[in-house]
Write a protein that holds these residues in place. Structure first.
Motif, short mmCIF file in Angstrom:
data_model
loop_
_atom_site.label_atom_id
_atom_site.label_comp_id
_atom_site.label_asym_id
_atom_site.label_seq_id
_atom_site.Cartn_x
_atom_site.Cartn_y
_atom_site.Cartn_z
N MET A 19 4.82 -3.06 -13.71
CA MET A 19 3.86 -3.27 -12.65
C MET A 19 2.93 -2.07 -12.53
O MET A 19 1.73 -2.23 -12.37
CB MET A 19 4.57 -3.55 -11.33
CG MET A 19 3.64 -4.06 -10.28
SD MET A 19 2.68 -5.46 -10.91
CE MET A 19 2.65 -6.50 -9.53
N THR A 20 3.48 -0.87 -12.64
CA THR A 20 2.66 0.32 -12.57
C THR A 20 1.65 0.32 -13.71
O THR A 20 0.48 0.63 -13.52
CB THR A 20 3.54 1.59 -12.64
OG1 THR A 20 4.48 1.54 -11.57
CG2 THR A 20 2.71 2.85 -12.52
N TYR A 21 2.08 -0.03 -14.90
CA TYR A 21 1.19 -0.10 -16.06
C TYR A 21 0.11 -1.15 -15.84
O TYR A 21 -1.06 -0.92 -16.10
CB TYR A 21 2.01 -0.41 -17.31
CG TYR A 21 1.19 -0.50 -18.57
CD1 TYR A 21 0.65 0.65 -19.14
CD2 TYR A 21 0.96 -1.71 -19.19
CE1 TYR A 21 -0.11 0.57 -20.30
CE2 TYR A 21 0.20 -1.79 -20.34
CZ TYR A 21 -0.33 -0.64 -20.89
OH TYR A 21 -1.08 -0.72 -22.02
N PHE A 22 0.51 -2.31 -15.33
CA PHE A 22 -0.43 -3.39 -15.06
C PHE A 22 -1.46 -2.96 -14.02
O PHE A 22 -2.66 -3.22 -14.17
CB PHE A 22 0.33 -4.64 -14.60
CG PHE A 22 -0.53 -5.84 -14.37
CD1 PHE A 22 -1.16 -6.46 -15.42
CD2 PHE A 22 -0.71 -6.35 -13.09
CE1 PHE A 22 -1.97 -7.56 -15.22
CE2 PHE A 22 -1.50 -7.45 -12.88
CZ PHE A 22 -2.13 -8.06 -13.94
N GLU A 23 -1.00 -2.32 -12.96
CA GLU A 23 -1.91 -1.85 -11.92
C GLU A 23 -2.89 -0.82 -12.48
O GLU A 23 -4.07 -0.81 -12.10
CB GLU A 23 -1.12 -1.25 -10.76
CG GLU A 23 -0.38 -2.30 -9.96
CD GLU A 23 0.63 -1.71 -8.99
OE1 GLU A 23 0.92 -0.49 -9.07
OE2 GLU A 23 1.13 -2.47 -8.15
N GLU A 24 -2.42 0.04 -13.38
CA GLU A 24 -3.28 1.04 -14.00
C GLU A 24 -4.36 0.37 -14.86
O GLU A 24 -5.52 0.79 -14.86
CB GLU A 24 -2.45 2.01 -14.84
CG GLU A 24 -3.23 3.18 -15.37
CD GLU A 24 -3.73 4.13 -14.28
OE1 GLU A 24 -4.76 4.77 -14.52
OE2 GLU A 24 -3.11 4.21 -13.21
N LEU A 25 -3.98 -0.68 -15.59
CA LEU A 25 -4.96 -1.41 -16.40
C LEU A 25 -6.02 -2.06 -15.53
O LEU A 25 -7.21 -2.04 -15.86
CB LEU A 25 -4.26 -2.48 -17.24
CG LEU A 25 -3.47 -1.99 -18.44
CD1 LEU A 25 -2.76 -3.17 -19.11
CD2 LEU A 25 -4.35 -1.29 -19.43
#
Length: 85
Positions: A19-25
């Protein structure tokens, strides 16, 4: 060597990382000014002119009317096989 070892994965940590990676994208995508709209259509069907090709052709046609750059490619001519390992 102990072959009965169990691998424990904390799914909550994995979900948090993803989720953190997705939010960063999403954050990075919002920072792009005037993004270029491009679509790569890939057909994996072995049948030339079959239903998938017809559907992709219609989708690409619709995208082109919206001035979205498209490229259409097929995997049917590529000779590949799965792993036998």
């Amino acid at each position: 060597m102990n072959r009965d070892r169990k691998i424990c994965i904390d799914l909550n940590k994995i979900e948090k990382i993803n989720m953190t990676y997705f939010e960063e994208l999403i954050k990075k995508a919002k920072e792009i000014k005037n993004p270029v709209k491009q679509v790569l259509a890939v057909s994996g069907s072995p049948r030339k002119g079959g239903n998938i090709d017809i559907i992709i052709k219609q989708i690409v046609s619709g995208l082109n009317t919206e001035n979205i750059t498209t490229e259409n490619t097929s995997l049917r001519s590529i000779d590949f096989s799965g792993c036998i390992g």
